[in-house]
Design an enzyme around this catalytic site. Structure first.
Site: not given
Length: 290
Positions: A26-27
């Site tokens: 995830i960013k």
């Protein structure tokens, strides 16, 4: 390893790569920060090599529990409650901290402590890796998890998966928590400076160097970016964080559309919405961290 380290970056793509040789993370929406646990303390480095230790002292204190000479790469993130009471990342809060004075940063930390979301480990001499960067991602990921297992919040590992369907589920369901998108990394890849990873974002952006502005240097109204076009009118918040980075130059300059602006020097880089750079319409989303 010499300070500062050049960081790995991600190139924008329209869809995640497929196949079993990729990991997806995830960013989160924060400030890129390299965490150096030295022999006698902690130092924090920005994406562009600045020492930002004084701005994230709460993370520095927490990082003392890391083994000496470990170096991590990750994001300094601020989690705030939304109107429903749910925690989500706030880039505005992280930006406010990153652009404040050390004294102001301490005050902000008391109200809203930061979290460090680690996504890589660059050195771990105690495990036999004074420079871990040449080792493949899959090895670095496991050592990162082992190291952080004995540390705990506010220093936490990023979510990662090799299941593309799970990554797509994260992409579709976690935007409301402040997750910007997904970063894909080859399992066998070394850690290298430059755009070696791939990223998909909900609202993708591109970096643009600021070459001038309209209005005054204290209160810029719009930015001229190296496309070259004027941006749409800045919000008050954006104007206030960009202004300290503008260095007015003599004379006047003109965009390709013939609009005049004051040329500027300095090192300001902003993110602009991808797809908004046509017909002289540029939407600035933020000042790029330094």
């Amino acid at each position: 390893m010499e300070w500062p380290v050049d960081v790995a970056l991600a190139r924008p793509v329209t869809q995640l790569p497929t196949g079993p040789s990729w990991a997806c993370e995830i960013k989160v929406d924060g400030h890129r920060t390299v965490l150096w646990r030295t022999e006698d303390g902690v130092r924090l480095q920005s994406r562009n090599g600045r020492d930002v230790t004084a701005l994230w002292m709460d993370l520095s204190v927490a990082a003392i529990s890391l083994p000496p000479n470990v170096i991590l790469d990750g994001e300094a993130v601020m989690y705030l409650a939304d109107t429903d009471g749910n925690a989500r990342t706030s880039f505005a809060a992280a930006q406010s901290r990153a652009l404040s004075s050390p004294r102001r940063a301490r005050e902000l930390a008391e109200r809203h402590p930061a979290t460090y979301v680690a996504f890589d480990i660059l050195a771990h001499p105690a495990a036999g890796f004074p420079d871990f960067r040449p080792r493949p991602y899959v090895e670095r990921r496991q050592v990162l998890l082992d190291v952080l297992a004995d540390v705990g919040p506010p220093i936490v590992p990023v979510w990662s998966t090799t299941d593309l369907e799970e990554a797509l589920l994260w992409f579709e369901t976690l935007e409301g928590t402040g997750v910007e998108g997904i970063v894909a990394k080859p399992l066998r890849s070394a850690y290298k400076a430059g755009r070696v990873w791939a990223k998909v974002r909900h609202a993708d952006t591109v970096d643009a160097t600021v070459v001038g502005f309209t209005g005054t240097a204290r209160h810029p109204k719009a930015l001229a970016v190296r496309l070259v076009a004027l941006s749409q009118r800045l919000t008050t918040a954006l104007s206030s964080v960009v202004a300290p980075r503008l260095v007015p130059l003599a004379g006047r300059a003109f965009t390709k559309a013939g609009e005049s602006y004051t040329p500027a020097g300095g090192d300001a880089v902003v993110e602009v919405m991808a797809g908004t750079t046509r017909h002289a319409v540029v939407t600035v989303t933020r000042l790029r961290s330094t």
